[in-house]
Structure formats: structure tokens, C-alpha cells
Design a protein around this motif. Structure first.
Motif, PDB file in Angstrom:
ATOM      1  N   THR A   1       0.792  -1.208  -0.054  1.00  0.00           N
ATOM      2  CA  THR A   1      -0.016  -0.120  -0.103  1.00  0.00           C
ATOM      3  C   THR A   1       0.836   1.176   0.002  1.00  0.00           C
ATOM      4  O   THR A   1       0.585   2.238  -0.882  1.00  0.00           O
ATOM      5  N   LEU A   2       1.953   1.261   0.930  1.00  0.00           N
ATOM      6  CA  LEU A   2       2.883   2.417   0.852  1.00  0.00           C
ATOM      7  C   LEU A   2       3.565   2.748  -0.335  1.00  0.00           C
ATOM      8  O   LEU A   2       3.892   3.539  -0.658  1.00  0.00           O
ATOM      9  N   ILE A   3       4.078   1.272  -0.748  1.00  0.00           N
ATOM     10  CA  ILE A   3       4.972   1.278  -1.872  1.00  0.00           C
ATOM     11  C   ILE A   3       3.918   2.018  -3.165  1.00  0.00           C
ATOM     12  O   ILE A   3       4.454   2.874  -4.125  1.00  0.00           O
ATOM     13  N   ASN A   4       2.913   1.641  -3.596  1.00  0.00           N
ATOM     14  CA  ASN A   4       2.009   1.925  -4.339  1.00  0.00           C
ATOM     15  C   ASN A   4       1.773   3.608  -4.073  1.00  0.00           C
ATOM     16  O   ASN A   4       1.815   4.381  -5.101  1.00  0.00           O
ATOM     17  N   ALA A   5       1.632   4.204  -2.871  1.00  0.00           N
ATOM     18  CA  ALA A   5       1.469   5.550  -2.719  1.00  0.00           C
ATOM     19  C   ALA A   5       2.682   6.368  -3.151  1.00  0.00           C
ATOM     20  O   ALA A   5       2.383   7.365  -3.709  1.00  0.00           O
ATOM     21  N   TYR A   6       3.792   5.736  -2.726  1.00  0.00           N
ATOM     22  CA  TYR A   6       4.958   6.502  -3.165  1.00  0.00           C
ATOM     23  C   TYR A   6       5.047   6.553  -4.793  1.00  0.00           C
ATOM     24  O   TYR A   6       5.644   7.648  -5.130  1.00  0.00           O
ATOM     25  N   CYS A   7       4.833   5.581  -5.392  1.00  0.00           N
ATOM     26  CA  CYS A   7       4.917   5.433  -6.826  1.00  0.00           C
ATOM     27  C   CYS A   7       4.057   6.526  -7.413  1.00  0.00           C
ATOM     28  O   CYS A   7       4.158   7.284  -8.188  1.00  0.00           O
ATOM     29  N   VAL A   8       3.004   6.546  -6.807  1.00  0.00           N
ATOM     30  CA  VAL A   8       1.551   7.613  -7.346  1.00  0.00           C
ATOM     31  C   VAL A   8       2.291   9.047  -7.039  1.00  0.00           C
ATOM     32  O   VAL A   8       2.049   9.862  -8.074  1.00  0.00           O
ATOM     33  N   GLU A   9       2.805   9.009  -6.185  1.00  0.00           N
ATOM     34  CA  GLU A   9       3.578  10.576  -5.937  1.00  0.00           C
ATOM     35  C   GLU A   9       4.731  10.932  -6.541  1.00  0.00           C
ATOM     36  O   GLU A   9       5.304  11.929  -6.634  1.00  0.00           O
ATOM     37  N   GLY A  10       5.433   9.754  -7.196  1.00  0.00           N
ATOM     38  CA  GLY A  10       6.479   9.733  -7.970  1.00  0.00           C
ATOM     39  C   GLY A  10       7.651   9.878  -7.030  1.00  0.00           C
ATOM     40  O   GLY A  10       8.910  10.073  -7.599  1.00  0.00           O
ATOM     41  N   ASP A  11       7.809   9.452  -5.976  1.00  0.00           N
ATOM     42  CA  ASP A  11       8.838   9.068  -5.128  1.00  0.00           C
ATOM     43  C   ASP A  11       9.276   7.776  -5.223  1.00  0.00           C
ATOM     44  O   ASP A  11       9.192   6.854  -4.478  1.00  0.00           O
ATOM     45  N   LEU A  12      10.026   7.271  -6.369  1.00  0.00           N
ATOM     46  CA  LEU A  12      10.574   5.889  -6.479  1.00  0.00           C
ATOM     47  C   LEU A  12      11.555   5.689  -5.680  1.00  0.00           C
ATOM     48  O   LEU A  12      11.635   4.422  -5.177  1.00  0.00           O
ATOM     49  N   ASN A  13      12.414   6.579  -5.220  1.00  0.00           N
ATOM     50  CA  ASN A  13      13.409   6.135  -4.205  1.00  0.00           C
ATOM     51  C   ASN A  13      13.046   5.514  -3.013  1.00  0.00           C
ATOM     52  O   ASN A  13      13.473   4.499  -2.310  1.00  0.00           O
ATOM     53  N   LYS A  14      11.796   6.173  -2.203  1.00  0.00           N
ATOM     54  CA  LYS A  14      11.235   5.651  -1.151  1.00  0.00           C
ATOM     55  C   LYS A  14      10.548   4.475  -1.370  1.00  0.00           C
ATOM     56  O   LYS A  14      10.513   3.687  -0.443  1.00  0.00           O
ATOM     57  N   ALA A  15       9.829   4.291  -2.610  1.00  0.00           N
ATOM     58  CA  ALA A  15       9.121   3.200  -2.947  1.00  0.00           C
ATOM     59  C   ALA A  15      10.172   1.843  -2.785  1.00  0.00           C
ATOM     60  O   ALA A  15       9.933   0.862  -2.501  1.00  0.00           O
ATOM     61  N   LEU A  16      11.325   2.008  -3.393  1.00  0.00           N
ATOM     62  CA  LEU A  16      12.427   1.002  -3.736  1.00  0.00           C
ATOM     63  C   LEU A  16      12.739   0.725  -2.327  1.00  0.00           C
ATOM     64  O   LEU A  16      12.909  -0.466  -2.141  1.00  0.00           O
ATOM     65  N   HIS A  17      13.209   1.725  -1.484  1.00  0.00           N
ATOM     66  CA  HIS A  17      13.494   1.494  -0.040  1.00  0.00           C
ATOM     67  C   HIS A  17      12.613   0.468   0.729  1.00  0.00           C
ATOM     68  O   HIS A  17      13.006  -0.375   1.183  1.00  0.00           O
ATOM     69  N   LEU A  18      11.173   0.973   0.469  1.00  0.00           N
ATOM     70  CA  LEU A  18      10.294  -0.037   1.412  1.00  0.00           C
ATOM     71  C   LEU A  18      10.170  -1.263   0.693  1.00  0.00           C
ATOM     72  O   LEU A  18      10.180  -2.152   1.472  1.00  0.00           O
ATOM     73  N   ASN A  19      10.190  -1.396  -0.459  1.00  0.00           N
ATOM     74  CA  ASN A  19      10.381  -2.796  -1.149  1.00  0.00           C
ATOM     75  C   ASN A  19      11.585  -3.707  -0.660  1.00  0.00           C
ATOM     76  O   ASN A  19      11.196  -4.639  -0.178  1.00  0.00           O
ATOM     77  N   ASP A  20      12.788  -2.842  -0.536  1.00  0.00           N
ATOM     78  CA  ASP A  20      13.938  -3.581   0.017  1.00  0.00           C
ATOM     79  C   ASP A  20      13.741  -4.176   1.567  1.00  0.00           C
ATOM     80  O   ASP A  20      13.931  -5.125   1.852  1.00  0.00           O
ATOM     81  N   GLU A  21      12.905  -3.275   2.347  1.00  0.00           N
ATOM     82  CA  GLU A  21      12.756  -3.467   3.505  1.00  0.00           C
ATOM     83  C   GLU A  21      11.706  -4.525   3.659  1.00  0.00           C
ATOM     84  O   GLU A  21      12.068  -5.461   4.496  1.00  0.00           O
ATOM     85  N   MET A  22      10.727  -4.563   3.038  1.00  0.00           N
ATOM     86  CA  MET A  22       9.774  -5.663   2.761  1.00  0.00           C
ATOM     87  C   MET A  22      10.582  -6.895   2.441  1.00  0.00           C
ATOM     88  O   MET A  22      10.162  -8.111   3.199  1.00  0.00           O
ATOM     89  N   ILE A  23      11.306  -7.039   1.742  1.00  0.00           N
ATOM     90  CA  ILE A  23      11.901  -8.334   1.282  1.00  0.00           C
ATOM     91  C   ILE A  23      12.743  -8.899   2.332  1.00  0.00           C
ATOM     92  O   ILE A  23      12.991 -10.009   2.576  1.00  0.00           O
ATOM     93  N   GLN A  24      13.507  -8.077   3.068  1.00  0.00           N
ATOM     94  CA  GLN A  24      14.331  -8.299   4.213  1.00  0.00           C
ATOM     95  C   GLN A  24      13.729  -8.925   5.364  1.00  0.00           C
ATOM     96  O   GLN A  24      14.150  -9.788   5.986  1.00  0.00           O
ATOM     97  N   LYS A  25      12.488  -8.422   5.516  1.00  0.00           N
ATOM     98  CA  LYS A  25      11.634  -8.983   6.679  1.00  0.00           C
ATOM     99  C   LYS A  25      10.771 -10.160   6.106  1.00  0.00           C
ATOM    100  O   LYS A  25      10.329 -10.889   6.988  1.00  0.00           O
TER     101      LYS A  25
END
Length: 78
Positions: A54-78
Motif C-alpha cells: 500500500t505504501l509502495i504504491n502510494a510513493y509511486c503515485v507521488e513519484g517518489d520511486l526512491n522511497k518506494a524502492l527503499h520500502l520494497n527492499d525493507e519488505m523483502i528483508q523482513k
């Protein structure tokens, strides 16, 4: 809603927080959704895949791909 639950002695869980975060994201209030996410973490409630996506999608909609990728990496690690 969350405060009403807590007033009745019910602690919000991952589903509750994720639902609130999704609703706030749909209203394009990303800052508020991030605050809820941080509150979730501080309360010791681990986010699930739905919370992260949900948050990754929201960051993508806002155009903040760096934060989206950071959250994606965090999700994968956990």
C-alpha cells in the motif's frame, strides 16, 4: 476509529493499521499514512505485505520511486 478501539481496550493489529493506512493513502495524504506506519512500528505491530505494498504504491503515485524502492527492499528483508 483507532482511538475508539483503544478506548474499549482493543489494540490495533496489522490489519487495523493497514486498513487505516490504505484509506489515508487513497485520500492522497501520504504524510499521514507514514505517521501511521511509524506509529505501527513504535507500537510493536509488524507490518505485513499488504501494508508495505500500500505504501509502495502510494510513493509511486507521488513519484517518489526512491522511497518506494527503499520500502520494497525493507519488505523483502523482513
Amino acid at each position: 476509529m483507532k482511538l475508539e478501539m483503544m478506548d474499549k481496550g482493543v489494540s490495533p493489529d496489522a490489519v487495523t493499521y493497514s486498513s487505516l493506512i490504505q484509506g489515508v493513502c487513497q485520500q492522497r495524504r501520504l504524510g499521514e499514512s507514514c505517521d501511521l506506519f511509524q506509529e505501527m512500528l513504535s507500537m510493536g505491530v509488524p507490518p505485513d505485505e499488504f501494508t508495505y505494498t500500500t505504501l509502495i504504491n502510494a510513493y509511486c503515485v507521488e513519484g517518489d520511486l526512491n522511497k518506494a524502492l527503499h520500502l520494497n527492499d525493507e519488505m523483502i528483508q523482513k
